[in-house]
Write a protein that holds these residues in place. Structure first.
Motif, PDB file in Angstrom:
ATOM      1  N   MET A  43       0.836  -1.202   0.000  1.00 46.44           N
ATOM      2  CA  MET A  43       0.000   0.000   0.000  1.00 46.44           C
ATOM      3  C   MET A  43       0.868   1.248   0.000  1.00 46.44           C
ATOM      4  O   MET A  43       0.614   2.193  -0.747  1.00 46.44           O
ATOM      5  CB  MET A  43      -0.940  -0.002   1.206  1.00 46.44           C
ATOM      6  N   PHE A 101      -7.017  -3.226   7.994  1.00 47.67           N
ATOM      7  CA  PHE A 101      -6.645  -2.518   6.777  1.00 47.67           C
ATOM      8  C   PHE A 101      -6.202  -1.092   7.092  1.00 47.67           C
ATOM      9  O   PHE A 101      -5.191  -0.618   6.589  1.00 47.67           O
ATOM     10  CB  PHE A 101      -7.819  -2.520   5.799  1.00 47.67           C
ATOM     11  N   ARG A 102      -6.946  -0.414   7.939  1.00 46.05           N
ATOM     12  CA  ARG A 102      -6.573   0.963   8.314  1.00 46.05           C
ATOM     13  C   ARG A 102      -5.238   0.986   9.032  1.00 46.05           C
ATOM     14  O   ARG A 102      -4.412   1.859   8.793  1.00 46.05           O
ATOM     15  CB  ARG A 102      -7.661   1.586   9.186  1.00 46.05           C
ATOM     16  N   GLY A 150      -2.514   0.361   6.503  1.00 44.44           N
ATOM     17  CA  GLY A 150      -2.388   1.473   5.562  1.00 44.44           C
ATOM     18  C   GLY A 150      -1.903   2.755   6.179  1.00 44.44           C
ATOM     19  O   GLY A 150      -1.491   3.679   5.481  1.00 44.44           O
ATOM     20  N   TYR A 188      -1.418   6.279   4.557  1.00 41.87           N
ATOM     21  CA  TYR A 188      -1.261   6.183   3.105  1.00 41.87           C
ATOM     22  C   TYR A 188      -2.572   5.914   2.373  1.00 41.87           C
ATOM     23  O   TYR A 188      -2.643   6.050   1.164  1.00 41.87           O
ATOM     24  CB  TYR A 188      -0.235   5.103   2.744  1.00 41.87           C
ATOM     25  N   LEU A 189      -3.608   5.512   3.095  1.00 45.41           N
ATOM     26  CA  LEU A 189      -4.863   5.147   2.450  1.00 45.41           C
ATOM     27  C   LEU A 189      -5.500   6.305   1.696  1.00 45.41           C
ATOM     28  O   LEU A 189      -6.106   6.105   0.647  1.00 45.41           O
ATOM     29  CB  LEU A 189      -5.856   4.583   3.470  1.00 45.41           C
ATOM     30  N   ASN A 190      -5.366   7.516   2.216  1.00 45.92           N
ATOM     31  CA  ASN A 190      -5.982   8.664   1.546  1.00 45.92           C
ATOM     32  C   ASN A 190      -5.364   8.926   0.177  1.00 45.92           C
ATOM     33  O   ASN A 190      -6.025   9.468  -0.694  1.00 45.92           O
ATOM     34  CB  ASN A 190      -5.874   9.917   2.415  1.00 45.92           C
ATOM     35  N   LEU A 203      -4.148   6.511  -1.809  1.00 45.52           N
ATOM     36  CA  LEU A 203      -4.063   5.230  -2.511  1.00 45.52           C
ATOM     37  C   LEU A 203      -5.263   5.003  -3.412  1.00 45.52           C
ATOM     38  O   LEU A 203      -6.408   5.127  -2.984  1.00 45.52           O
ATOM     39  CB  LEU A 203      -3.980   4.090  -1.476  1.00 45.52           C
ATOM     40  N   PHE A 253      -7.147   2.286  -4.661  1.00 38.76           N
ATOM     41  CA  PHE A 253      -7.263   0.888  -4.240  1.00 38.76           C
ATOM     42  C   PHE A 253      -8.554   0.271  -4.739  1.00 38.76           C
ATOM     43  O   PHE A 253      -9.625   0.861  -4.605  1.00 38.76           O
ATOM     44  CB  PHE A 253      -7.224   0.823  -2.710  1.00 38.76           C
TER      45      PHE A 253
END
Length: 136
Positions: A2, A27-28, A31, A34-36, A38, A40
Motif C-alpha cells: 500500500m 486494513f486501516r 495502511g 497512506y490510504l488517503n 491510494l 485501491f
C-alpha cells in the motif's frame, strides 16, 4: 505494498482470496496514513479482476526466464505478484501475458514480494518516465 503504490502514484488491486485479512480495522492499521493517497480496488475473485483489467498482465515469478530489466514496459501494464509462500495458482500463472523474473544468486529462493515489486515497478516507471513529480 500500500505504501509503495501510494508513494509512487500507482493503483493497487487486491484479488481475493489474499494471504491476509482486509477487515476495516486491520486494513486501516496496515495502511496508516497512506490510504488517503491510494487508488485501491478490491476484487472478489480472479474472474472479477480479469473482467475489469486492461492492458498486459505481467507476472513476477521465479518460474520465468525473462529478466525484468530486459523487458520493455508500457503504460497500462499490470504487474502481478503472488503470495510469498506459494506464488500464484497455476491457472493465474498461465493467464499472464508475460512472465518476468529477478535473477538471483544460485540457491536463493526468492525476495520479499514488496521488495521485488518495488524493483520491477521502479524499472517500469523509469522506462516510461512516469515517476511522480514533487508535491505541489
Amino acid at each position: 505494498m500500500m505504501r509503495l503504490c501510494a508513494c509512487l502514484g500507482v493503483a493497487l488491486d487486491v484479488i481475493e482470496p489474499c494471504g491476509f485479512l482486509l477487515s476495516d480495522r486491520n486494513f486501516r492499521r496496515a495502511g496508516m496514513d497512506y490510504l488517503n493517497g491510494l487508488d485501491f480496488t478490491r476484487h472478489a475473485s480472479w474472474e472479477a479482476f480479469q473482467a475489469r483489467r486492461q492492458g498486459r498482465l505481467l507476472l513476477l515469478t521465479t518460474k520465468a526466464s525473462t529478466p525484468y530489466f530486459d523487458f520493455g514496459f508500457a503504460p497500462g501494464d499490470t504487474l502481478l505478484v503472488g503470495r510469498e509462500s506459494a506464488g500464484v495458482p497455476e491457472a493465474v500463472h498461465n493467464s499472464a501475458d508475460v512472465r518476468l523474473t529477478i535473477p538471483m544468486r544460485p540457491g536463493m529462493r526468492s525476495l520479499n514480494v514488496a521488495q521485488a515489486a518495488a524493483m520491477v515497478l521502479g524499472e517500469a516507471l523509469r522506462q516510461n518516465a512516469l515517476f511522480p513529480g514533487p508535491a505541489a
